[in-house]
Design a protein around this motif. Structure first.
Motif, short mmCIF file in Angstrom:
data_model
loop_
_atom_site.label_atom_id
_atom_site.label_comp_id
_atom_site.label_asym_id
_atom_site.label_seq_id
_atom_site.Cartn_x
_atom_site.Cartn_y
_atom_site.Cartn_z
N SER A 54 0.36 -1.13 0.35
CA SER A 54 -0.45 -0.10 0.48
C SER A 54 0.90 1.30 -0.29
O SER A 54 2.26 1.27 0.24
CB SER A 54 -0.85 0.17 1.25
OG SER A 54 -0.46 0.42 2.38
N PHE A 237 -4.00 -0.06 -2.41
CA PHE A 237 -4.07 -1.60 -1.96
C PHE A 237 -4.57 -2.08 -2.90
O PHE A 237 -5.39 -2.78 -2.74
CB PHE A 237 -5.43 -1.58 -0.47
CG PHE A 237 -4.17 -3.30 0.09
CD1 PHE A 237 -2.98 -2.78 0.31
CD2 PHE A 237 -5.37 -4.09 0.34
CE1 PHE A 237 -2.80 -4.40 0.80
CE2 PHE A 237 -5.30 -4.69 1.01
CZ PHE A 237 -3.55 -5.49 0.71
N THR A 254 -0.73 -3.22 4.30
CA THR A 254 -0.06 -2.23 5.07
C THR A 254 -0.32 -1.71 6.20
O THR A 254 -0.40 -1.93 6.87
CB THR A 254 -2.76 -1.65 4.75
OG1 THR A 254 -2.55 -2.41 5.68
CG2 THR A 254 -3.34 -3.04 3.50
#
Length: 759
Positions: A54, A237, A254
């Protein structure tokens, strides 16, 4: 407020700058990758594993720690996708930068340089290095035709050059699924219609650059009729892209923090962070739902702008720790792939492992977006000739791009070497022409109070390129100056300058203010020899000075001092060398400056006698005792020979730097203000510099000196001794700190407060 918002936003994303310090790490990983593969005969080679990274600014550096654990577990990576910082880490990983190499790369970065449009002038003009360490704000001023490639506070030329260097061998238009060692894709946002734009092909450096182009902070990347900015605005993402590329299993990383509540909205940064987080939620939940192993790194206490050394270390470590919590899941995935527990896939190794000095044969030079005159200029200046067996290394590539920017006034410039036959084809690509540049410098101290300096650079495109620099200083000491610099095809850049100063100077005697001199100073200088190469400068020229005294507030001690308006003509030579790694707080390198001047009032004599000879020099070395402590010995002095010595040329000491109030001023620990000393002055100084944290410095300085009006009395007069202790915090607006000093000359303590760069 708008400027502050942009400055905060600008710091959110930084990229990678150097690879020269990762050689040991590369060698280590090459040995590791040579392990024997222990693939099970039942390995399911049809199943593909994707890693999805991400965005998140500096927090995205945690991806490196996660990749370390994935490598340790022996999970093969068949696909990699990313957004913003994830596209940088993922893109480099896809072409061979394994986790340990990436770790080494990010720790050696000068983040403030990478996310700016500053020139890499450490190897170029010392005058321009000084300019970068004088002004706190720089902006372009476009007059006439609009530049449609602008649109951001930062144009990103350093990012573009950096990515091209790191992606050497992958800078042509490529199919990212077929032409890269690991298939790769990244996300950008087309702000024309607010749609997602996925890079599966094209130039890898530009794809990475577009994916992290924060709106208003960085200029967008234009592809046809599309204007591309940070991909986090549409898909932060990108698991769905990995699935479309054929991924059967997804390991997703993430770095988003926990959702914020109203009580968390207590600062400008928190509000800005929330706006970014909200806009980055597109597709997030649905992508997270189809992630087989979601790894959510705890980045509490850090934000997108946390690029300090300690923050980088902690974020990478947290990524590694969080991934280790999923160790059993990773091993289970490995079993589902049908791989033996001791299986280790070969680690990626960068193909571009050449050092800065590695030379490659040049088979052809190609010039793009340059006029025939500019091409001829570069060919003649650097003597480019493939028939003569030319070779090129990274240092020469930097010299070529710097000359294109500095001599020919291009905003951006690329020098890319592409393998061809038994050598490389060198492509020099110029961007848009440089606009006029405006500078603003601000400072405050407890002696002169507030001061402002404004500057402007104006490129003049003529048969011989010229540049005009102007500066104006407002404050107790007012100044205006103009410099015209010629850029011929040689390395010599002659200059012509004129300046006007209105000086209001207090003169101290034994530490007490004794009298004040108010005068106007006109100066014109022609320097036919101005030789710049790397961090060395040689100047030889002729100077005219006119001093007009306006007023003098006398005291009993200053009675009898005669102030005479006069013209002076002087012949001057100066050598300047500076290899220090930091302008204000160096930890290594040397600084040497020496000059000679012969001063007259009619080109040959002074007051009908032999002219005045001025010999001056200073030399400082920096020695690192450890990572935080640096010792800096320095010797300096000025010797004046001649019969008649106007007060304008008398030796002056005091303060923390050379030439702050008057040109001939020399610093001395323990003396805060200007005091006149004898014709001959020699001093030694030792400074200890202790860094505390990333930007805090404690300085302790001790100095001793001898001074006299006659050389044979130099050692007979009492030695001057002084010491000083200072604390400074190095900010983006310049050093901020306070100094406390004492000397046996003044016999009193002084306190000096400084905020901002020196000028």
């Amino acid at each position: 407020m708008a400027i502050a918002l942009i400055l905060v936003t600008v710091s959110m994303h930084g990229q990678f700058l150097q690879t020269s310090n990762v050689k040991d790490s590369l060698a280590q990983q090459t040995n590791t990758s040579a392990q024997t593969e222990a693939k099970s005969p039942n390995g399911n080679i049809n199943k593909k594993v994707a890693v999805v990274l991400s965005g998140g600014g500096a927090k995205g550096l945690a991806h490196i720690g996660v990749l370390k654990v994935i490598e340790r577990a022996g999970i093969p990576i068949d696909i990699i996708t990313g957004t913003s910082m994830g596209s940088i880490v993922g893109g480099l990983y896809s072409i061979g930068y394994n986790a340990n190499v990436l770790d080494s790369v990010v720790r050696v970065q000068d983040w403030s340089y990478v996310i700016s449009d500053k020139e890499n002038l450490w190897k170029q003009s010392l005058a321009d290095r000084q300019k970068q360490n004088t002004y706190v704000f720089t902006t372009g001023m476009t007059i006439g035709k609009r530049n449609y490639n602008d649109g951001g506070f930062i144009k990103g030329k350093n990012l573009a050059e950096l990515f091209s260097r790191l992606c050497a061998g992958y800078t042509d238009s490529l199919d990212f699924s077929k032409d890269l060692p690991i298939p790769f894709a990244c996300v950008a946002t087309n702000i024309i219609d607010n749609t997602e734009y996925d890079f599966h092909s094209g130039r890898l450096p530009w794809a990475m650059r577009a994916s992290m182009a924060i709106p208003a902070a960085f200029s967008p990347v234009r592809v046809g009729d599309k204007v591309l900015v940070d991909g986090g605005l549409r898909n932060n993402f990108p698991v769905d892209i990995a699935k479309e590329m054929g991924a059967d299993y997804v390991i997703g990383v993430t770095v988003q923090g926990a959702p914020k509540v109203a009580a968390d909205m207590g600062s400008t940064m928190s509000i800005l962070s929330q706006i970014i987080d909200v806009n980055c939620k597109n597709k997030y939940e649905e992508n997270l739902a189809v992630t087989d192993i979601p790894i959510r790194v705890n980045t509490t206490g850090y934000n997108a702008a946390s690029f300090s050394h300690n923050a980088v270390d902690t974020l990478i470590r947290r990524g590694e720790e969080e991934a280790m919590k999923h160790w059993d899941e990773l091993l289970e995935l490995k079993r589902r792939l049908g791989l033996a527990d001791n299986y280790r896939p070969p680690l990626p190794v960068p193909q571009n492992t050449m050092t800065m000095s590695t030379k490659r044969k040049v088979v052809a030079y190609v010039f793009e977006n340059m006029t025939p005159y500019d091409e001829q200029f570069i060919r003649e200046k650097f003597r480019l000739n493939t028939s003569a067996g030319d070779s090129i290394d990274a240092i020469r590539e930097q010299q070529l791009t710097t000359s294109m920017r500095m001599d020919l006034f291009y905003q951006t410039a690329e020098c890319v070497s592409t393998p061809e036959g038994d050598g490389v084809r060198v492509v020099l690509t110029a961007g848009n022409r440089k606009t006029n540049q405006a500078y603003v410098g601000l400072r405050f101290d407890n002696e002169e109070h507030a001061a402002v300096q404004l500057g402007a650079d104006i490129p003049i495109r003529a048969s011989m390129p010229l540049s005009a620099d102007f500066m104006v200083r407002l404050g107790k000491r007012m100044m205006g100056k103009g410099i015209l610099t010629f850029h011929p095809r040689s390395y010599t850049c002659p200059t012509l300058s004129y300046s006007f100063c209105r000086n209001d100077v207090d003169i101290y005697v034994d530490g007490y203010r004794d009298y004040n001199i108010l005068y106007n100073h006109h100066q014109a200088e022609f320097t036919p020899l101005n030789f710049d190469v790397r961090h060395f400068n040689l100047k030889i020229g002729l100077r005219w000075d006119y001093v007009h005294y306006l007023d003098m507030l006398e005291s009993s001690k200053s009675a009898g001092i005669t102030l005479e308006n006069n013209h002076y003509f002087s012949y001057r030579a100066e050598v300047n060398y500076n290899s220090e790694d930091n302008w204000y707080f160096p930890t290594r390198g040397a600084r040497f400056k020496a000059g000679y001047a012969y001063i007259t009032d009619n080109f040959t004599k002074l007051e009908k006698k032999a002219g005045l000879s001025d010999v001056n020099a200073n030399w400082r070395m920096s020695f690192s005792v450890n990572k935080k402590l640096t010792l800096q010995p320095m010797v300096y002095g000025r010797l004046i020979f001649g019969n008649h010595l106007p007060i304008f040329f008398c030796n002056a000491i005091g303060g923390n730097s050379f030439g702050h109030y008057v040109e001939q001023q020399m610093p001395f620990a323990g003396i805060g203000n200007i005091e006149y000393v004898g014709r001959h002055f020699l001093s030694v100084q030792l400074q200890a510099q202790q860094r505390m944290g990333s930007s805090h410095y404690l300085l302790v300085r001790m100095a001793g000196a001898q001074q006299a009006d006659r050389m044979n009395n130099l050692l007979k007069i009492k030695t001057l001794l002084g010491w000083q202790a200072a604390y400074y915090y190095n900010t983006m607006f310049g050093p901020v700190g306070v100094a406390l000093g004492y000397s046996n000359h003044t016999k009193k303590t002084y306190i000096y407060l400084n905020l901002g760069y020196e000028f």
